[in-house]
Design an enzyme around this catalytic site. Structure first.
Site, PDB file in Angstrom:
ATOM      1  N   GLY A 261       0.613  -1.234   0.046  1.00  0.00           N
ATOM      2  CA  GLY A 261       0.100   0.137  -0.170  1.00  0.00           C
ATOM      3  C   GLY A 261       0.828   1.142   0.100  1.00  0.00           C
ATOM      4  O   GLY A 261       0.187   2.382  -0.238  1.00  0.00           O
ATOM      5  N   GLY A 297       3.416  -3.646  -3.975  1.00  0.00           N
ATOM      6  CA  GLY A 297       3.575  -3.511  -5.330  1.00  0.00           C
ATOM      7  C   GLY A 297       3.939  -2.479  -6.034  1.00  0.00           C
ATOM      8  O   GLY A 297       4.825  -2.035  -6.668  1.00  0.00           O
ATOM      9  N   ARG A 298       2.813  -1.258  -5.891  1.00  0.00           N
ATOM     10  CA  ARG A 298       3.055  -0.044  -6.494  1.00  0.00           C
ATOM     11  C   ARG A 298       4.193   0.678  -6.230  1.00  0.00           C
ATOM     12  O   ARG A 298       4.950   1.229  -7.359  1.00  0.00           O
ATOM     13  CB  ARG A 298       1.770   0.955  -6.351  1.00  0.00           C
ATOM     14  CG  ARG A 298       1.683   2.213  -6.842  1.00  0.00           C
ATOM     15  CD  ARG A 298       0.851   3.339  -6.257  1.00  0.00           C
ATOM     16  NE  ARG A 298      -0.431   2.396  -5.942  1.00  0.00           N
ATOM     17  CZ  ARG A 298      -1.486   2.912  -6.422  1.00  0.00           C
ATOM     18  NH1 ARG A 298      -1.547   3.358  -7.526  1.00  0.00           N
ATOM     19  NH2 ARG A 298      -2.410   1.981  -6.009  1.00  0.00           N
ATOM     20  N   TYR A 336      -9.917   5.683 -11.489  1.00  0.00           N
ATOM     21  CA  TYR A 336      -9.905   6.244 -10.022  1.00  0.00           C
ATOM     22  C   TYR A 336      -9.539   7.757 -10.266  1.00  0.00           C
ATOM     23  O   TYR A 336      -9.043   8.401  -9.251  1.00  0.00           O
ATOM     24  CB  TYR A 336      -8.530   5.469  -9.525  1.00  0.00           C
ATOM     25  CG  TYR A 336      -8.667   4.232  -9.405  1.00  0.00           C
ATOM     26  CD1 TYR A 336      -9.401   3.295  -8.882  1.00  0.00           C
ATOM     27  CD2 TYR A 336      -7.567   3.426 -10.289  1.00  0.00           C
ATOM     28  CE1 TYR A 336      -9.380   1.873  -8.935  1.00  0.00           C
ATOM     29  CE2 TYR A 336      -7.391   2.176 -10.452  1.00  0.00           C
ATOM     30  CZ  TYR A 336      -8.219   1.414  -9.783  1.00  0.00           C
ATOM     31  OH  TYR A 336      -8.271   0.035  -9.826  1.00  0.00           O
ATOM     32  N   CYS A 364     -14.104   5.656 -27.555  1.00  0.00           N
ATOM     33  CA  CYS A 364     -15.519   6.250 -27.560  1.00  0.00           C
ATOM     34  C   CYS A 364     -16.272   6.443 -26.319  1.00  0.00           C
ATOM     35  O   CYS A 364     -17.359   5.982 -26.069  1.00  0.00           O
ATOM     36  CB  CYS A 364     -16.440   5.554 -28.545  1.00  0.00           C
ATOM     37  SG  CYS A 364     -15.836   5.450 -30.247  1.00  0.00           S
TER      38      CYS A 364
END
Ligand code: LLP
Length: 441
Positions: A261, A297-298, A336, A364
């Site tokens: 996180g 992760g991020r 997000y 579109c």
């Protein structure tokens, strides 16, 4: 403020500031934007756009920084595979000594394929299937993080029938607000994740009586893109209290999985850091003799990945810059309201007067927008741009919506680079489709 673009863009960093804040990027007069040691224009020339570029050296450096922040804590890093599951990315982390946090049988097999040892793999997730639990037990992974009484019963039954013992941790829901975007907060009581805090002690004691189950610890993960240590401190305090309660009742608790996180500065907002996370871990668990784990992760891969795109055309009195990457490639802005830096590849495009533009994709849907009312230098048709910090939850969340094939991926490592995924062809899109006989004529 983490993921939501500000209504007023006045506090947005300039192109120069975005580059200056990222040690892996530099802007050169002739080569333009360079990742590690490779001019991105060179990769765009060879692979076409859109395409992804990952910096192996950047990932390696970030893992090293995380590990040094955790030094002295007896903590292991389990990279959260979901952020970017490319085999080459997993190999970089395997070589750096990280294990993996997986949430599906597919991720487990990817981690194994990339060379991550089974006993460095932790399996999280609210809905593991029988097949996935069997796979985990057959492979002999390190730990399964259990999210419900029903799952605990399933694992006990499957492990018993396979004559195995599953090492499990209970993932608790500490009911803490991580202060992040509602779609990626996971540690509040109303979220589907984990076991309610007040039920955890009884369930742990029950687990200890079940055949095929060895309860070894507690796990939590409170959300993603967390930019302050306060929610970690609150969640860790609750976990430490639970572990003390369990030990006082005679249970054995040897491991604490602190989740992932850690946020990154998409707009260069100051954030949590590995050092701050390590500090919170030390305060809560430092004297408890636990094996600690983290599963980011991020933070490890986000800044190391870039999406390259070209301007197709400009319309609407120069307001809309239409690029050839779209929401099917990088869905974070649409999903997000995420803010991603956009930097021209050519030095000549990166300077000069800015004006307020919208950078949009060709799909579109109005949500196919990468930037709204963003101050950027003029980007004429043919100009190429880098969409920054796209290494986490980028390619892994792509789709082929609008029959757009998945682009190529390149990996840079210092001044070397190579293609690590070929672009899909349009024919690949229907390779597994059939038109049934009954529609023959
Ligand atoms: N561990 C568990 C159990 C998780 O569910 C997650 C992420 C992680 C670790 C890694 O979290 P990280 O360190 O990457 O924040 N698609 C969203 C993010 C979803 C995160 C889901 N869980 C986005 O693009 O922002």
């Amino acid at each position: 403020m983490a993921l939501t673009a500000p209504l007023s863009s006045s506090d947005e960093p300039s192109v120069a500031a975005l580059v200056a804040a990222r040690p892996h990027l530099s802007m050169h007069a002739f080569d333009g934007l360079v990742l590690e040691g490779v001019p991105l224009a060179h990769i765009a020339d060879k692979l076409g756009t859109p395409c992804w570029v990952y910096g192996a050296g950047t990932m390696r450096a970030r893992l090293a920084e995380l590990k040094s922040a955790l030094a002295g804590l007896d903590a292991d890093v389990h990279y959260a595979v979901k952020a970017n599951d490319h085999l080459a990315v997993l190999r970089v982390f395997a070589q750096g000594g990280a294990g993996a946090d997986v949430v599906s049988g597919g991720e487990l097999m990817r981690a194994r394929k990339a060379g991550i040892a089974a006993d460095h793999i932790v399996f999280s997730g609210v809905g593991k299937t029988v097949g996935e639990i069997e796979l985990a037990l057959r492979e002999g992974i390190h730990q399964i993080n259990v999210e419900s009484p029903a799952e605990l019963a399933m694992i006990s039954q499957i492990a018993t029938s396979m004559n195995r013992t599953a090492s499990i941790a209970l993932r608790i829901n500490p009911d803490v607000d991580a202060g992040t975007h509602a779609k990626i907060t996971t540690g509040k009581a109303e979220n589907k994740f984990g076991i309610p805090y007040d039920d955890a002690a009884a369930l742990y004691a029950h687990a200890a009586t079940l055949p095929g189950i060895a309860p070894v610890g507690i796990a939590l993960h409170i959300g993603s893109q967390i930019l302050s240590t306060a929610p970690y401190r609150a969640a860790f305090a609750r976990a430490a209290e639970l572990i003390r309660t369990l030990r006082a009742a005679g249970q054995t608790v040897t491991r604490m999985d602190c989740g992932g996180g850690i946020g990154i500065g998409y707009q260069d907002e100051p954030g949590a850091s590995p050092a701050a996370l390590a500090g919170a871990m030390r305060i809560a668990f430092g004297a408890m003799g636990l094996k600690l784990m983290v599963e980011p992760g991020r933070w490890l891969v986000g800044p190391a990945g870039i999406l390259l795109a070209s301007v197709i055309l400009v319309k609407g009195d120069d307001r809309f810059v239409v690029i050839d990457a779209a929401m099917n490639d990088l869905i974070r802005p649409a999903m997000y309201e995420a803010w991603h830096g956009i930097v021209p590849l050519a030095a000549g495009n990166a300077v000069g007067a800015t004006s307020r533009i919208d950078v949009v994709g060709p799909i579109c849907e109005s949500s196919d927008t990468f930037a709204t009312n963003r101050a950027l230098p003029a980007l004429p048709a043919g100009a190429r741009v880098a969409i920054l910090d796209a290494g986490a939850y980028g390619a892994v969340m792509s789709s082929t919506y609008n029959a757009r094939p998945m682009p190529a991926i390149a990996m840079v490592d210092g001044d070397r680079w190579t293609t690590i995924r070929k672009a899909q062809t349009v024919e690949d899109l229907w390779a597994n489709e059939t038109i049934p006989e009954f529609l023959a004529e």
